[in-house]
Motif scaffolding. Structure first.
Motif, PDB file in Angstrom:
ATOM      1  N   LEU A  62      10.863  11.697 -15.359  1.00 52.11           N
ATOM      2  CA  LEU A  62      10.354  11.834 -13.992  1.00 52.11           C
ATOM      3  C   LEU A  62      10.990  10.779 -13.098  1.00 52.11           C
ATOM      4  CD1 LEU A  62       6.629  12.535 -14.846  1.00 52.11           C
ATOM      5  CD2 LEU A  62       8.154  14.078 -13.621  1.00 52.11           C
ATOM      6  N   ASP A  63      11.128   9.572 -13.631  1.00 50.54           N
ATOM      7  CA  ASP A  63      11.735   8.483 -12.858  1.00 50.54           C
ATOM      8  C   ASP A  63      13.207   8.741 -12.562  1.00 50.54           C
ATOM      9  OD1 ASP A  63       9.590   6.947 -12.399  1.00 50.54           O
ATOM     10  OD2 ASP A  63       9.925   5.553 -14.070  1.00 50.54           O
ATOM     11  N   ASN A  64      13.826   9.583 -13.379  1.00 50.85           N
ATOM     12  CA  ASN A  64      15.235   9.876 -13.143  1.00 50.85           C
ATOM     13  C   ASN A  64      15.472  10.438 -11.741  1.00 50.85           C
ATOM     14  OD1 ASN A  64      18.091  10.400 -13.819  1.00 50.85           O
ATOM     15  ND2 ASN A  64      17.463  12.538 -13.547  1.00 50.85           N
ATOM     16  N   PHE A  65      14.448  11.085 -11.165  1.00 55.58           N
ATOM     17  CA  PHE A  65      14.602  11.606  -9.810  1.00 55.58           C
ATOM     18  C   PHE A  65      15.053  10.496  -8.846  1.00 55.58           C
ATOM     19  CE2 PHE A  65      12.414  11.358  -5.741  1.00 55.58           C
ATOM     20  CZ  PHE A  65      13.134  12.296  -5.040  1.00 55.58           C
ATOM     21  N   TYR A  66      14.446   9.318  -8.968  1.00 54.58           N
ATOM     22  CA  TYR A  66      14.762   8.224  -8.032  1.00 54.58           C
ATOM     23  C   TYR A  66      16.194   7.722  -8.248  1.00 54.58           C
ATOM     24  CZ  TYR A  66       9.788   8.455  -7.248  1.00 54.58           C
ATOM     25  OH  TYR A  66       8.534   8.914  -6.947  1.00 54.58           O
ATOM     26  N   ALA A  67      16.569   7.612  -9.517  1.00 51.74           N
ATOM     27  CA  ALA A  67      17.938   7.155  -9.828  1.00 51.74           C
ATOM     28  C   ALA A  67      18.950   8.193  -9.356  1.00 51.74           C
ATOM     29  CB  ALA A  67      18.063   6.922 -11.328  1.00 51.74           C
ATOM     30  N   GLU A  78      14.862   2.133  -5.234  1.00 50.24           N
ATOM     31  CA  GLU A  78      13.670   1.655  -4.508  1.00 50.24           C
ATOM     32  C   GLU A  78      13.646   2.170  -3.075  1.00 50.24           C
ATOM     33  OE1 GLU A  78      15.648  -0.428  -6.404  1.00 50.24           O
ATOM     34  OE2 GLU A  78      14.175  -0.177  -8.026  1.00 50.24           O
ATOM     35  N   GLU A  79      14.777   2.690  -2.631  1.00 51.13           N
ATOM     36  CA  GLU A  79      14.846   3.179  -1.242  1.00 51.13           C
ATOM     37  C   GLU A  79      14.551   4.688  -1.143  1.00 51.13           C
ATOM     38  OE1 GLU A  79      18.134   0.345   0.892  1.00 51.13           O
ATOM     39  OE2 GLU A  79      18.884   1.597  -0.731  1.00 51.13           O
ATOM     40  N   ILE A  80      14.185   5.289  -2.274  1.00 49.59           N
ATOM     41  CA  ILE A  80      13.936   6.735  -2.315  1.00 49.59           C
ATOM     42  C   ILE A  80      12.449   7.013  -2.507  1.00 49.59           C
ATOM     43  CG2 ILE A  80      14.337   8.848  -3.664  1.00 49.59           C
ATOM     44  CD1 ILE A  80      16.870   8.090  -2.307  1.00 49.59           C
ATOM     45  N   ALA A  81      11.940   7.957  -1.729  1.00 46.97           N
ATOM     46  CA  ALA A  81      10.572   8.461  -1.932  1.00 46.97           C
ATOM     47  C   ALA A  81      10.648   9.950  -2.203  1.00 46.97           C
ATOM     48  CB  ALA A  81       9.710   8.190  -0.701  1.00 46.97           C
ATOM     49  N   TYR A  82       9.744  10.409  -3.063  1.00 45.58           N
ATOM     50  CA  TYR A  82       9.638  11.846  -3.359  1.00 45.58           C
ATOM     51  C   TYR A  82       8.641  12.452  -2.383  1.00 45.58           C
ATOM     52  CZ  TYR A  82       8.497  16.096  -6.022  1.00 45.58           C
ATOM     53  OH  TYR A  82       8.292  17.400  -6.404  1.00 45.58           O
ATOM     54  N   THR A  83       9.001  13.592  -1.807  1.00 48.89           N
ATOM     55  CA  THR A  83       8.087  14.280  -0.890  1.00 48.89           C
ATOM     56  C   THR A  83       8.050  15.762  -1.270  1.00 48.89           C
ATOM     57  OG1 THR A  83       9.792  14.888   0.726  1.00 48.89           O
ATOM     58  CG2 THR A  83       8.773  12.724   1.005  1.00 48.89           C
ATOM     59  N   ALA A 245       0.255   4.323  -2.217  1.00 49.41           N
ATOM     60  CA  ALA A 245       1.135   3.693  -1.225  1.00 49.41           C
ATOM     61  C   ALA A 245       0.798   2.213  -1.065  1.00 49.41           C
ATOM     62  CB  ALA A 245       1.010   4.422   0.107  1.00 49.41           C
ATOM     63  N   ALA A 246      -0.450   1.880  -1.324  1.00 52.80           N
ATOM     64  CA  ALA A 246      -0.901   0.491  -1.202  1.00 52.80           C
ATOM     65  C   ALA A 246      -1.783   0.150  -2.397  1.00 52.80           C
ATOM     66  CB  ALA A 246      -1.685   0.311   0.090  1.00 52.80           C
ATOM     67  N   GLU A 247      -1.567  -1.051  -2.915  1.00 49.84           N
ATOM     68  CA  GLU A 247      -2.375  -1.499  -4.056  1.00 49.84           C
ATOM     69  C   GLU A 247      -3.701  -2.046  -3.540  1.00 49.84           C
ATOM     70  OE1 GLU A 247      -2.130  -4.938  -7.531  1.00 49.84           O
ATOM     71  OE2 GLU A 247      -0.595  -4.813  -5.962  1.00 49.84           O
ATOM     72  N   LEU A 248      -4.772  -1.618  -4.161  1.00 48.88           N
ATOM     73  CA  LEU A 248      -6.096  -2.105  -3.779  1.00 48.88           C
ATOM     74  C   LEU A 248      -6.321  -3.452  -4.479  1.00 48.88           C
ATOM     75  CD1 LEU A 248      -8.264  -0.965  -1.960  1.00 48.88           C
ATOM     76  CD2 LEU A 248      -9.111   0.348  -3.902  1.00 48.88           C
ATOM     77  N   LEU A 249      -6.454  -4.554  -3.715  1.00 49.45           N
ATOM     78  CA  LEU A 249      -6.586  -5.882  -4.325  1.00 49.45           C
ATOM     79  C   LEU A 249      -8.050  -6.177  -4.680  1.00 49.45           C
ATOM     80  CD1 LEU A 249      -4.144  -7.809  -1.959  1.00 49.45           C
ATOM     81  CD2 LEU A 249      -3.671  -6.858  -4.224  1.00 49.45           C
ATOM     82  N   ASP A 250      -8.949  -5.811  -3.779  1.00 49.47           N
ATOM     83  CA  ASP A 250     -10.378  -5.818  -4.057  1.00 49.47           C
ATOM     84  C   ASP A 250     -10.994  -4.827  -3.084  1.00 49.47           C
ATOM     85  OD1 ASP A 250     -10.911  -7.148  -1.562  1.00 49.47           O
ATOM     86  OD2 ASP A 250     -10.319  -9.023  -2.512  1.00 49.47           O
ATOM     87  N   ASP A 259       8.315  -0.888  -1.835  1.00 48.17           N
ATOM     88  CA  ASP A 259       9.437   0.067  -1.926  1.00 48.17           C
ATOM     89  C   ASP A 259       9.108   1.339  -1.124  1.00 48.17           C
ATOM     90  OD1 ASP A 259       7.611   1.386  -3.512  1.00 48.17           O
ATOM     91  OD2 ASP A 259       8.618   0.946  -5.416  1.00 48.17           O
ATOM     92  N   ALA A 260      10.049   2.274  -1.150  1.00 51.48           N
ATOM     93  CA  ALA A 260       9.882   3.484  -0.323  1.00 51.48           C
ATOM     94  C   ALA A 260       8.728   4.362  -0.800  1.00 51.48           C
ATOM     95  CB  ALA A 260      11.195   4.278  -0.312  1.00 51.48           C
ATOM     96  N   LYS A 261       8.220   4.062  -1.988  1.00 49.99           N
ATOM     97  CA  LYS A 261       7.071   4.848  -2.484  1.00 49.99           C
ATOM     98  C   LYS A 261       5.828   4.617  -1.627  1.00 49.99           C
ATOM     99  CE  LYS A 261       8.437   5.353  -7.335  1.00 49.99           C
ATOM    100  NZ  LYS A 261       9.225   4.267  -7.927  1.00 49.99           N
ATOM    101  N   ARG A 262       5.887   3.657  -0.694  1.00 50.35           N
ATOM    102  CA  ARG A 262       4.768   3.488   0.235  1.00 50.35           C
ATOM    103  C   ARG A 262       4.574   4.748   1.093  1.00 50.35           C
ATOM    104  NH1 ARG A 262       5.756  -1.125   4.512  1.00 50.35           N
ATOM    105  NH2 ARG A 262       5.729  -2.375   2.628  1.00 50.35           N
ATOM    106  N   PHE A 263       5.562   5.634   1.046  1.00 52.66           N
ATOM    107  CA  PHE A 263       5.442   6.892   1.803  1.00 52.66           C
ATOM    108  C   PHE A 263       4.980   8.060   0.925  1.00 52.66           C
ATOM    109  CE2 PHE A 263       8.339   4.339   4.372  1.00 52.66           C
ATOM    110  CZ  PHE A 263       7.746   4.463   5.618  1.00 52.66           C
TER     111      PHE A 263
END
Ligand code: PLP
Length: 393
Positions: A62-67, A78-83, A245-250, A259-263
């Motif tokens: 699955l990660d191969n998509f980004y590479a 890191e500059e690629i997002a899947y949509t 897209a964002a890590e929940l800290l608390d 990285d672009a996965k924020r999208f």
């Protein structure tokens, strides 16, 4: 025709081309066997083993998509997002800009209809000014005009590299030079370019790029990608966030991904992601220079055939033209022709006004028929297409 091009293999690996002439690659290409089989196999495993379990086991694939996306565009993974579409990718990038009243967006006239709606939406809600950069005498974006128009109010440059409704290839790299020297971010819609032309984000100088899986990349429907230049990622907070897209800290705080996965969202078609990666690798194996050369030769041949048919006008503007061939006939409306061709197992489409509305409004023409070619199409198919047209006209 390029002698080394292995047409027999291309057709052997395209099951759909046995039954029909598929000249609707700008709509959706016929996926090749390795892509279709990867998709079916993944879905079958989900059916038999459970979606989470397959995802855990096949994570690397699955990660191969980004590479693969990074190899395709000459950027980092890191500059690629899947949509799930080019629209979703373009919107994610566009709506991340915090536009203010008086900001200007400079856009080319070939802009895709959906992008136009989003531009008008921002103009209405945020008071941004849309500045249409005129076309030059060839019907492509006038780069000198862009240079004159770009000023301190410019917040974004938008360009559709290859419009949905014509064979035009806009000079995307020349636009990139102007945007870069003015320090204005550049959002490129490469939806119709990916898979038919080499697209290198370093050469082009774009900061954001959207693409879709199903068109010339020959991937599955419902897949797409977004490229975001690393220098811009941290500056662009997505308009909508979620727990992927964002890590929940608390329970009071989150940290947006770096990285672009924020999208992205967490849930997606994993089969689609895996198969789009396979499709990109498949295209790279053929080689984009070789693919684009073959498509250009086929499209040149089709345009020559069309020019020779009385009453037919080829409508493609631009100094450089691609595999999308658009035309109309004075004798028969495009929609009727499309239906008559479909009855002969020939797929092509009618260009809707929403394809590239600004240039269509500026240069009105009768409804156009679009025959969009890929490398697995043949000269013989082009002859049969032209013969069918002659008969119908
Ligand atoms: C130039 C262009 N941009 C964007 C899109 C939208 O792509 P999608 O349908 O994947 O959202 C299209 C689709 O035809 C297109 O031709």
């Amino acid at each position: 025709m390029s002698r080394e091009f292995d047409l027999a293999r291309a057709r052997r690996e395209t099951r759909g081309c046995e039954q029909r002439i598929h000249f609707n690659n700008a709509g959706a290409s016929l996926p090749p066997v390795p892509v279709a089989d990867a998709l079916y196999r993944y879905l079958r495993e989900e059916e038999e083993q459970g979606g989470y379990e397959v995802m855990a086991r096949r994570g690397a694939e699955l990660d191969n998509f980004y590479a693969a996306g990074a190899r395709l565009l000459n950027c980092s993974a890191e500059e690629i997002a899947y949509t799930d579409s080019a629209t979703r990718a373009w919107n994610a990038a566009f709506y991340a800009f915090d536009f203010r009243p008086g900001d200007r967006i400079l856009a080319g006239c070939a802009e895709y209809g959906s992008n136009l709606v989003a531009l008008l939406h921002r103009a209405k809600r945020r008071g941004v000014e849309i500045v249409w950069v005129p076309d030059d005498a060839h019907g492509q974006i006038d780069v000198a005009a862009l240079e004159r128009l770009i000023d301190a109010r410019a917040r974004l440059v938008c360009l559709t590299q290859v419009p949905s409704g014509s064979g035009l290839v806009n000079p995307a790299a020349a636009v990139g030079k102007v945007a870069r020297s003015a320090g204005v971010p550049y959002l490129l819609d490469a939806c119709q370019a990916l898979g038919q032309l080499p697209v290198d984000v370093e050469e082009i100088g774009c900061d954001l790029l959207c693409g879709t899986g199903r068109k010339f990349l020959r991937g599955p429907r419902g897949t797409g990608l977004l490229y975001v230049r690393s220098a811009l990622i941290e500056q662009l907070e997505p308009d909508q966030l979620n727990h992927y897209a964002a890590e929940l800290l608390d329970i009071n705080r989150y940290r947006v991904r770096a990285d672009a996965k924020r999208f992205e969202c967490w849930e997606r078609s994993c089969a689609g992601q895996l198969a789009l990666g396979v499709a990109i690798d498949y295209a790279l194996e053929w080689g984009l220079p070789s693919i684009s050369e073959r498509i250009a030769q086929l499209a040149g041949s089709l345009r020559r055939e069309l020019h020779a048919i009385g009453g037919v006008t080829v409508a493609d503007p631009g100094q450089i033209q691609c595999g999308i061939v658009t035309f109309y006939a004075t004798q028969v409306p495009a929609e009727q022709l499309q239906q008559q061709l479909a009855a002969r197992q020939i797929n092509c489409s009618v260009v809707p006004f929403s394809a590239n509305p600004v240039s269509s409004a500026q240069r009105p023409h009768p409804p156009l028929l679009r025959a969009s070619l890929h490398y697995y199409n043949t000269l013989e198919e082009i002859d049969r297409f032209a013969a069918a047209l002659r008969q119908l006209l």
